[in-house]
Design a protein around this motif. Structure first.
Motif, short mmCIF file in Angstrom:
data_model
loop_
_atom_site.label_atom_id
_atom_site.label_comp_id
_atom_site.label_asym_id
_atom_site.label_seq_id
_atom_site.Cartn_x
_atom_site.Cartn_y
_atom_site.Cartn_z
N ARG A 127 -20.66 -30.04 -16.71
CA ARG A 127 -21.34 -27.91 -17.36
C ARG A 127 -21.70 -27.80 -15.99
O ARG A 127 -21.66 -26.62 -16.59
CB ARG A 127 -22.40 -28.30 -18.11
CG ARG A 127 -23.09 -27.46 -19.06
CD ARG A 127 -24.42 -27.66 -19.99
NE ARG A 127 -24.99 -26.35 -20.68
CZ ARG A 127 -24.21 -25.84 -21.58
NH1 ARG A 127 -23.04 -26.55 -22.20
NH2 ARG A 127 -25.50 -25.15 -21.98
N LEU A 131 -20.16 -23.88 -15.68
CA LEU A 131 -20.89 -22.51 -15.44
C LEU A 131 -21.60 -22.02 -13.99
O LEU A 131 -21.04 -20.23 -14.35
CB LEU A 131 -22.62 -22.82 -15.43
CG LEU A 131 -23.72 -24.05 -16.59
CD1 LEU A 131 -24.72 -24.11 -16.17
CD2 LEU A 131 -23.24 -22.73 -17.51
N HIS A 132 -20.69 -22.32 -13.04
CA HIS A 132 -20.57 -21.13 -12.24
C HIS A 132 -18.67 -20.91 -12.30
O HIS A 132 -18.27 -20.09 -11.40
CB HIS A 132 -20.60 -23.19 -10.97
CG HIS A 132 -21.18 -22.93 -9.59
ND1 HIS A 132 -21.87 -22.01 -9.70
CD2 HIS A 132 -21.78 -24.14 -9.84
CE1 HIS A 132 -23.23 -23.00 -8.87
NE2 HIS A 132 -23.33 -24.60 -9.43
N ARG A 134 -17.94 -19.65 -14.66
CA ARG A 134 -18.29 -17.96 -15.87
C ARG A 134 -19.01 -17.66 -14.70
O ARG A 134 -18.65 -16.22 -14.84
CB ARG A 134 -19.22 -19.04 -16.79
CG ARG A 134 -18.43 -20.04 -18.07
CD ARG A 134 -19.29 -19.97 -19.63
NE ARG A 134 -19.81 -19.58 -19.43
CZ ARG A 134 -20.67 -19.51 -20.37
NH1 ARG A 134 -21.45 -20.78 -20.30
NH2 ARG A 134 -21.65 -18.10 -21.09
N LEU A 135 -19.62 -18.01 -14.01
CA LEU A 135 -20.38 -16.82 -12.59
C LEU A 135 -19.47 -15.90 -11.97
O LEU A 135 -19.21 -15.02 -12.33
CB LEU A 135 -21.13 -17.78 -12.55
CG LEU A 135 -22.68 -17.86 -12.74
CD1 LEU A 135 -23.72 -19.01 -11.47
CD2 LEU A 135 -23.08 -16.48 -12.95
N TYR A 138 -18.11 -13.67 -14.78
CA TYR A 138 -18.51 -12.59 -14.50
C TYR A 138 -18.81 -11.40 -13.16
O TYR A 138 -19.29 -10.39 -12.93
CB TYR A 138 -19.82 -12.97 -15.05
CG TYR A 138 -20.31 -13.11 -16.29
CD1 TYR A 138 -20.11 -11.89 -17.08
CD2 TYR A 138 -20.64 -14.31 -16.37
CE1 TYR A 138 -20.10 -12.59 -18.42
CE2 TYR A 138 -20.47 -14.65 -18.24
CZ TYR A 138 -20.47 -14.14 -18.82
OH TYR A 138 -20.17 -13.97 -20.61
N GLN A 161 -26.27 -12.15 -18.38
CA GLN A 161 -25.55 -13.51 -18.45
C GLN A 161 -25.19 -14.21 -17.24
O GLN A 161 -25.91 -15.04 -16.94
CB GLN A 161 -23.94 -13.38 -18.30
CG GLN A 161 -24.22 -12.95 -20.16
CD GLN A 161 -24.43 -13.72 -21.28
OE1 GLN A 161 -23.88 -14.78 -21.51
NE2 GLN A 161 -24.87 -13.63 -22.94
N GLN A 162 -25.07 -13.37 -15.91
CA GLN A 162 -25.25 -13.63 -14.41
C GLN A 162 -26.12 -14.23 -14.48
O GLN A 162 -26.47 -15.40 -13.98
CB GLN A 162 -24.65 -12.56 -13.23
CG GLN A 162 -23.23 -12.20 -13.61
CD GLN A 162 -22.98 -11.01 -11.68
OE1 GLN A 162 -24.01 -10.44 -12.35
NE2 GLN A 162 -21.67 -11.68 -11.43
N LEU A 165 -26.86 -17.98 -16.51
CA LEU A 165 -25.92 -18.75 -15.74
C LEU A 165 -26.74 -19.04 -14.83
O LEU A 165 -26.71 -20.47 -14.17
CB LEU A 165 -24.52 -18.06 -15.91
CG LEU A 165 -24.28 -17.75 -17.38
CD1 LEU A 165 -22.36 -16.86 -16.34
CD2 LEU A 165 -23.56 -19.54 -18.23
N GLU A 166 -27.25 -18.24 -14.06
CA GLU A 166 -27.44 -18.99 -12.27
C GLU A 166 -28.50 -19.46 -12.69
O GLU A 166 -29.17 -20.36 -11.91
CB GLU A 166 -28.15 -18.09 -11.31
CG GLU A 166 -26.87 -16.79 -10.45
CD GLU A 166 -27.06 -15.75 -10.46
OE1 GLU A 166 -28.14 -14.87 -10.56
OE2 GLU A 166 -26.11 -15.11 -10.17
N GLU A 168 -29.93 -21.07 -15.25
CA GLU A 168 -29.69 -23.20 -15.92
C GLU A 168 -28.75 -23.15 -14.83
O GLU A 168 -28.98 -24.38 -14.33
CB GLU A 168 -28.30 -22.33 -17.59
CG GLU A 168 -28.14 -23.95 -18.09
CD GLU A 168 -27.92 -23.57 -19.16
OE1 GLU A 168 -26.85 -24.65 -19.49
OE2 GLU A 168 -26.66 -22.73 -19.41
N ALA A 169 -27.01 -22.86 -13.70
CA ALA A 169 -27.09 -24.20 -12.93
C ALA A 169 -27.86 -24.46 -12.14
O ALA A 169 -27.83 -25.65 -11.95
CB ALA A 169 -26.18 -23.10 -12.65
#
Length: 202
Positions: A127, A131-132, A134-135, A138, A161-162, A165-166, A168-169
């Motif tokens: 996961r 996430l990275h 997707r980052l 973006y 969103q960035q 995601l950051e 969460e990661a």
């Protein structure tokens, strides 16, 4: 005022038409360019259907026909006053709403203690990698918007969103490290259950 019932795609369509009249395919292209296809499920066909539905509701109306070279004619739509009001009411309600949603990942995380620690670490690692990725996507969108001097108001969702995601990661990476080092026992009930039943720990 109670906000009208609008699907996420209908809301996005009204927002685009609030800016200027467009034909549905241009609307689709704009959503993709701004990265909004990552927050609302959109395909050209479903967008055409949503616009047709908005027209039936009186929220949009035809504004003319556009032809580009040898391509088929495309109907251009504009938002109506009723559409402006519906969009505003829906946005005000949604922006101020802090109610609970029920996405699947938090539930899976809450029940992760039911899996072996190694499996949890593996899956969370997958996961985090996603996430990275997707980052990075973006970041490309953000750079493209900056290069084209697109007003920031049109792509602030990319920044939002960035940040999500950051965060969460980073948090998940810390969690994985805790599980790996043993500072967090992800299976606190396994030993007790195994001792009580004679069942070996997986």
């Amino acid at each position: 005022m109670t906000a009208p019932s609008l699907t996420p795609l209908s809301l996005a369509a009204l927002g685009l038409l609030r800016e200027k009249p467009r034909h549905p395919y241009e609307m689709y292209q704009t959503l993709v360019f701004r990265g909004e296809d990552r927050i609302v499920k959109v395909r050209p066909g479903t967008l055409y259907h949503s616009v047709a539905r908005l027209a039936e509701q009186g929220f949009v109306e035809e504004d003319g026909v556009e032809r580009d070279g040898n391509r088929p004619e495309r109907t251009v739509y504009r938002i109506t006053l009723a559409g402006v009001e519906a969009l505003g009411a829906a946005l005000e309600e949604m922006l101020g709403e802090s109610g609970t949603t029920f996405p699947p990942f938090p539930l899976a995380l809450a029940e992760a203690h039911s899996l072996p620690a190694g499996r949890v670490v593996e899956k969370l690692g997958n996961r985090i990698q996603g996430l990275h990725e997707r980052l990075a996507e973006y970041e490309l969108l953000r750079n493209a918007a900056l290069e084209r001097e697109v007003p920031r108001a049109f792509w602030i969702v990319v920044e939002y969103q960035q940040h999500l995601l950051e965060a969460e990661a980073d948090w998940l990476s810390g969690l994985v490290e805790e599980i790996r080092t043993g500072s967090l026992d992800i299976n606190p009930c396994t030993q007790a259950h195994s001792a009580g039943t004679g069942t070996p720990v997986a």
